[in-house]
Scaffold this motif. Structure first.
Motif, PDB file in Angstrom:
ATOM      1  N   LYS A 202       0.836  -1.203   0.000  1.00  0.00           N
ATOM      2  CA  LYS A 202       0.000   0.000   0.000  1.00  0.00           C
ATOM      3  C   LYS A 202       0.867   1.247   0.000  1.00  0.00           C
ATOM      4  CE  LYS A 202      -3.685  -2.435   2.464  1.00  0.00           C
ATOM      5  NZ  LYS A 202      -4.504  -2.505   3.706  1.00  0.00           N
ATOM      6  N   ARG A 203       0.227   2.390  -0.313  1.00  0.00           N
ATOM      7  CA  ARG A 203       0.911   3.683  -0.334  1.00  0.00           C
ATOM      8  C   ARG A 203       0.272   4.648   0.656  1.00  0.00           C
ATOM      9  NH1 ARG A 203       5.906   3.295  -2.690  1.00  0.00           N
ATOM     10  NH2 ARG A 203       5.744   1.669  -4.279  1.00  0.00           N
ATOM     11  N   PRO A 204       1.081   5.502   1.289  1.00  0.00           N
ATOM     12  CA  PRO A 204       2.534   5.534   1.193  1.00  0.00           C
ATOM     13  C   PRO A 204       3.159   4.301   1.840  1.00  0.00           C
ATOM     14  CG  PRO A 204       1.815   6.986   2.938  1.00  0.00           C
ATOM     15  CD  PRO A 204       0.570   6.504   2.264  1.00  0.00           C
ATOM     16  N   ALA A 205       4.268   3.859   1.254  1.00  0.00           N
ATOM     17  CA  ALA A 205       4.952   2.680   1.775  1.00  0.00           C
ATOM     18  C   ALA A 205       5.908   3.077   2.894  1.00  0.00           C
ATOM     19  CB  ALA A 205       5.721   1.997   0.651  1.00  0.00           C
ATOM     20  N   LEU A 206       5.962   2.252   3.911  1.00  0.00           N
ATOM     21  CA  LEU A 206       6.934   2.464   4.993  1.00  0.00           C
ATOM     22  C   LEU A 206       8.212   1.724   4.602  1.00  0.00           C
ATOM     23  CD1 LEU A 206       7.486   3.681   7.773  1.00  0.00           C
ATOM     24  CD2 LEU A 206       6.566   1.603   8.788  1.00  0.00           C
ATOM     25  N   ALA A 207       9.269   2.455   4.348  1.00  0.00           N
ATOM     26  CA  ALA A 207      10.487   1.847   3.795  1.00  0.00           C
ATOM     27  C   ALA A 207      11.694   2.145   4.665  1.00  0.00           C
ATOM     28  CB  ALA A 207      10.739   2.388   2.384  1.00  0.00           C
TER      29      ALA A 207
END
Length: 230
Positions: free
Chosen positions: A210-215
């Motif tokens: 999903k967006r926003p992605a936690l990266a």
């Protein structure tokens, strides 16, 4: 913490004896298993606080024992310290990849072993209570050692949880590998490859599509940074 129970999985009696004596001097209770099958039975019946695991075992090797412990919800959170004569880097990486929380090579220092056991047990204990870290759709409840992404609990090991907490507390800022190594593993100046392996596993668990992605971004020669990406 004194009184905690440690399962030693080792087929060499002399090693079992010397490790047991050392740990008991530090106040821990110990139990021992000499093969992989017995190790699993004892892990589920005794519910140890930590497992010290050799790899070259009769009946079932240590790799498979670790996989089964980490795959079962009853034992997934039990820290596993691999203690083995397998010294190649690929052995270390494989051990960490399948879920081991730490890895020591034989021959080993009893003082270092005791220190690592203490560090692993401390990490597995949520410790300070009542703390919450929030940023956007990420919520970390330190007291319950729970992390939720968009309201969905993340299935994290104790080590992965501590890594995420450390990065989230400094969201958007770079955290050096050495700092993570000292904060999570209580090591100073050690091999930061341990951090890299656990970060790789954490990234996969944060990817919910999903967006926003936690990266978790890697900054060459500097460290890691937790960010939201559109």
């Amino acid at each position: 913490m004194p009184g905690q129970r440690i399962l030693i999985v080792e087929d060499e009696e002399a090693i079992v004896e010397v490790v047991s004596q050392t740990l008991r001097r530090h106040g821990y209770e110990t139990a021992a298993a000499a093969d992989g099958d017995s190790a699993l039975e004892m892990a589920f019946s005794l519910r140890p606080d930590l497992v010290i695991l050799d790899l070259m075992l009769p009946k079932m090797d240590g790799w498979e024992v670790c996989r089964r412990l980490k795959a079962d919800r009853q034992t997934a959170s039990v820290p596993v310290l691999m203690l083995t004569a397998r010294r190649e880097e690929r052995d270390v990486v494989e051990g960490l990849e399948i879920g081991a929380d730490d890895y020591m090579k034989k021959p080993f220092s009893l003082a270092e072993l005791a220190a690592r056991v203490k560090a692993l047990l401390r990490r597995a204990d949520p410790g300070e209570g009542g703390k919450i870290v929030e940023d956007g759709d990420l919520r970390i409840e330190v007291d319950g050692e729970t992390a939720l992404l968009r309201g969905t609990p993340l299935d994290l090991s104790p080590t992965e949880f501590r890594l995420l907490e450390a990065l989230a507390r400094r969201m958007g800022r770079t955290v050096p590998r050495e700092e993570l190594l000292s904060k999570i593993w209580s090591f100073y100046g050690g091999d930061t490859r341990t951090v890299d392996v656990h970060i790789s596993r954490l990234r996969k668990k944060l990817d919910d599509g999903k967006r926003p992605a936690l990266a978790v971004n890697s900054l060459r020669g500097r460290g890691y940074r937790l960010v939201w990406e559109e």
